[in-house]
Scaffold this active site. Structure first.
Site, short mmCIF file in Angstrom:
data_model
loop_
_atom_site.label_atom_id
_atom_site.label_comp_id
_atom_site.label_asym_id
_atom_site.label_seq_id
_atom_site.Cartn_x
_atom_site.Cartn_y
_atom_site.Cartn_z
N LYS A 158 -50.38 -23.64 -24.10
CA LYS A 158 -49.16 -23.01 -23.56
C LYS A 158 -48.97 -23.37 -22.10
CE LYS A 158 -49.29 -18.55 -21.97
NZ LYS A 158 -48.78 -18.45 -20.60
N ASN A 159 -50.05 -23.24 -21.32
CA ASN A 159 -49.89 -23.40 -19.88
C ASN A 159 -49.76 -24.86 -19.46
OD1 ASN A 159 -49.77 -20.71 -19.61
ND2 ASN A 159 -51.87 -20.43 -18.85
N ARG B 166 -42.88 -16.28 -17.02
CA ARG B 166 -43.34 -16.63 -15.68
C ARG B 166 -43.15 -18.13 -15.38
NH1 ARG B 166 -44.86 -14.90 -10.60
NH2 ARG B 166 -46.19 -16.51 -9.72
N ASP C 82 -46.34 -9.06 -13.33
CA ASP C 82 -46.79 -9.07 -14.71
C ASP C 82 -47.43 -7.72 -14.96
OD1 ASP C 82 -47.33 -10.68 -17.09
OD2 ASP C 82 -47.27 -12.31 -15.63
N ASP D 132 -58.09 -15.97 -17.45
CA ASP D 132 -57.55 -15.79 -18.81
C ASP D 132 -58.65 -15.63 -19.87
OD1 ASP D 132 -55.04 -15.96 -17.75
OD2 ASP D 132 -54.73 -18.06 -18.27
#
Ligand code: EPU
Length: 444
Positions: free
Chosen positions: A44-45, A115, A139, A329
Site C-alpha cells: 500500500k505505502n 493520508r 490520524d 506499523d
C-alpha cells in the site's frame, strides 16, 4: 472512463470500485497451527505513491502487483479529479492514463479519507507550477504535521500560503536546493523527490527516509527518465530534467513488508508453519532478527520466506524507529505476539506517541498490557479470550485479527473498513492456511 477530466468529474463506474464496508465485521475463532502458503500482495505505502507519480508525465502507465485495497480506489478517485484515469485490468494490474490536462486541486472530501493524498503536492507543483490541496488532518493515532514537506518545497522556491484550510503552493519553476530533514520523514522525502525531478538544477536530500517503498518510487521515477543518485541511502541527489523530458512507464510494486509481517505474526501465535511467497527478507531484516529472538525459525528463500513457529514465543523488548529500524506499523503485531509470549516485554514507540489506542481492545481480549507515554509493558499469557472489539486503524485492526486466532471462543472485529484500507483479502488468505475466520457482510 471519461477522457476529458475536470475538477468536478465524478469517477466512472468502471473505475476501481469503492467498497462500502463500514458495518462489516470479521469473526475469528481460536485456530490451530496455520500451515501452507500465503502470497504477499504489493505494498500500500508504495503503490499509492507510484499512482501519484503518474502526474509527472503524459501517457499510459501499467502498474502491476497492485494490492486490492480501498486506499487504491480512493487514490484513483483523487487522481480522477486531477485528470488521470485509472482502470483495473487482470488481477493486480492498473492502467493509468495521464492526458496532460491536469487540474491541480485536491479537494477536502478526498484528502480527508487518505493520508497519501499529500503525495500529489510535489509532482503537481513541479509539473503544473501551482497546487491547492486541502490540509490533511491527523490520524486516529495522533497529529501528523507536514511542516517538513512545506519547508523543503519553500527551499526550492515555492511560495506557500494557507487559505481556508487549503495549502496553496506556487512556483513558476522550482529550483534545486540542499535540504536536510530533521527527521527522515517518508512523505516529505517522497514529495521533495517528486518535485525535484522537474526542478532546475540539483536537489540534495540529506537524512532522507530509506524505506524500501521509497526505493521503489525512485526505481519508477528512474524508469520514467529521472536522474536520481543514492537510491536506498539517506542522501538522495536529484538532477532535475527539463519539463516534458519524462515519459510514462510500466512498474511492478514492491511486496508489502507489513502484510508479510502480519502473516508471520499469525503463524507465530498459532505455532504454525508458513511459506510467504514474494516476501522480501532483506526489507525486513531487523524485524526478522527480533522475531528470531522470540523463537521463530525464519529461512529466506529466493522467492519468499518460510517461517516455523515454536510452541510458545519468548518475550523481547522492542523500540520503533525509521527504516532500517523496526517500523511503527509492525508494532501492534509485536504487542499482540508479546501478549501471548513467555515473559515480559517492553515496547517503546518513537514515531507516533498516540499509537497505543488498540491496547484497550487487546486488554478486552484478556491481554495484560500497561501503557505509560511512549512505552507499553506487556506480560505474556498462554492465551486470550474472545470478545467484540473495534479496529481503530489499519495495523491495529490486523493485529486484533491475529489476536483472535489465539483467543478462546469468538472475537468479533468491527471497524473493518480500516483493515480494508491496507489489507488485500486478509480473511481469505488466513482461511486458506487453516484459520477459522469469516467475514460478516454489512447489513443492508
Ligand atoms: N512528521 C513531522 N513533520 C512532517 C512530516 C512528518 O513532524 O512534515 C512526523 C510525523 O508526525 C510522525 C513522523 O514524522 O511523527 C513520521 O512521519 P512520516 O512522514 O515518516 O510518515 P508518513 O509519510 O506520514 C508513512 C506511512 C505510515 C507509516 C509512516 C512511518 C504512508 C501513506 N503512510 O506515513 O503508514 O506509519 O510512514 O513509517 O506511506 C499505515 O500504513 O498504516 C501508516 C500509518
Amino acid at each position: 472512463m471519461s477522457s476529458t477530466p475536470s475538477a468536478s468529474s465524478a469517477p466512472d463506474a468502471r473505475a476501481v470500485p469503492e467498497r462500502r464496508t463500514s458495518d462489516a465485521a470479521i469473526l475469528v475463532h481460536r485456530s490451530g497451527p496455520l500451515r501452507g502458503e500465503v502470497v504477499v500482495p504489493g505494498a500500500k505505502n508504495s503503490v499509492l505513491k507510484l499512482m501519484a507519480a503518474t502526474i509527472l508525465a503524459d501517457g499510459e502507465y501499467h502498474l502491476r502487483n497492485v494490492p486490492d485495497i480501498a486506499d487504491v480506489a480512493i487514490m484513483a478517485e483523487l487522481l480522477a479529479a486531477i485528470g488521470i484515469t485509472t482502470e483495473t485490468g487482470q488481477a493486480g494490474e492498473l492502467t493509468m492514463v495521464n492526458h496532460g490536462r491536469l487540474v491541480p486541486v485536491a479537494p477536502y472530501e478526498l484528502v480527508e479519507r487518505i493520508r497519501a493524498s499529500i503525495n500529489v503536492l510535489g509532482p503537481l507543483l513541479g509539473r503544473v507550477g501551482e497546487v491547492r490541496l486541502s490540509l490533511p488532518g491527523g490520524d486516529d493515532f495522533g497529529s501528523r504535521p507536514i511542516d517538513m514537506h512545506l519547508s523543503g518545497l519553500e527551499a526550492m522556491g515555492a511560495e506557500i500560503t494557507l487559505e481556508h484550510g487549503d495549502v496553496v503552493a506556487r512556483a513558476e519553476r522550482l529550483h534545486g536546493a540542499d535540504i536536510t530533514f530533521e527527521f527522515p520523514s517518508v512523505g516529505a522525502t517522497e514529495n521533495i523527490l517528486t518535485a525535484a525531478v522537474h526542478a532546475k538544477g540539483t536537489t540534495v536530500i540529506d537524512n532522507a527516509a530509506r524505506e524500501p517503498e521509497i526505493s521503489d518510487l525512485c526505481a519508477m521515477l528512474i524508469s520514467m527518465g529521472a536522474d536520481i543518485e543514492g537510491v536506498g541511502t539517506s542522501r538522495l541527489v536529484v538532477h532535475g530534467v527539463e519539463p516534458g523530458a519524462l515519459r510514462a512507464t510500466d512498474h511492478v510494486t514492491v511486496p508489502d513488508r507489513i502484510q508479510a509481517a502480519t502473516y508471520l505474526a499469525a503463524a507465530a501465535v498459532t505455532g504454525g508453519e508458513l511459506f510467504l511467497r514474494g516476501a522480501r527478507a532483506e526489507h525486513m531484516d531487523m524485524l526478522l532478527r527480533r522475531f528470531t529472538d522470540m523463537g521463530l525459525q525464519l529461512v529466506p528463500q529466493h522467492d519468499g520466506l518460510s517461517v516455523h513457529a515454536p510452541e510458545r514465543l519468548r518475550s523481547i523488548d522492542v523500540a520503533t524507529l525509521p527504516y532500517p529500524g523496526i517500523a511503527t506499523d509492525y508494532k501492534p503485531l509485536i504487542v499482540t505476539m508479546l501478549a501471548v509470549a513467555d515473559g515480559v516485554g517492553i515496547v517503546t514507540e518513537n514515531l507516533y506517541p498516540g499509537r497505543f489506542r488498540y491496547v484497550e481492545e487487546l486488554c478486552r481480549l484478556g491481554a495484560d498490557i500497561r501503557t505509560d507515554g511512549h512505552h507499553a509493558v506487556v506480560r505474556g499469557r498462554p492465551h486470550l479470550s474472545g470478545a467484540p472489539v473495534r479496529a481503530p486503524d489499519i495495523r491495529a485492526g490486523a493485529a486484533l485479527v491475529v489476536a483472535g486466532l489465539v483467543a478462546e471462543g469468538t472475537t468479533t472485529i468491527s471497524g473493518v473498513h480500516h483493515v480494508d484500507r491496507g489489507y488485500d483479502d486478509l480473511v481469505g488468505r488466513l482461511a486458506a492456511v487453516g484459520a477459522s475466520i469469516e467475514r460478516r457482510a454489512p447489513r443492508s
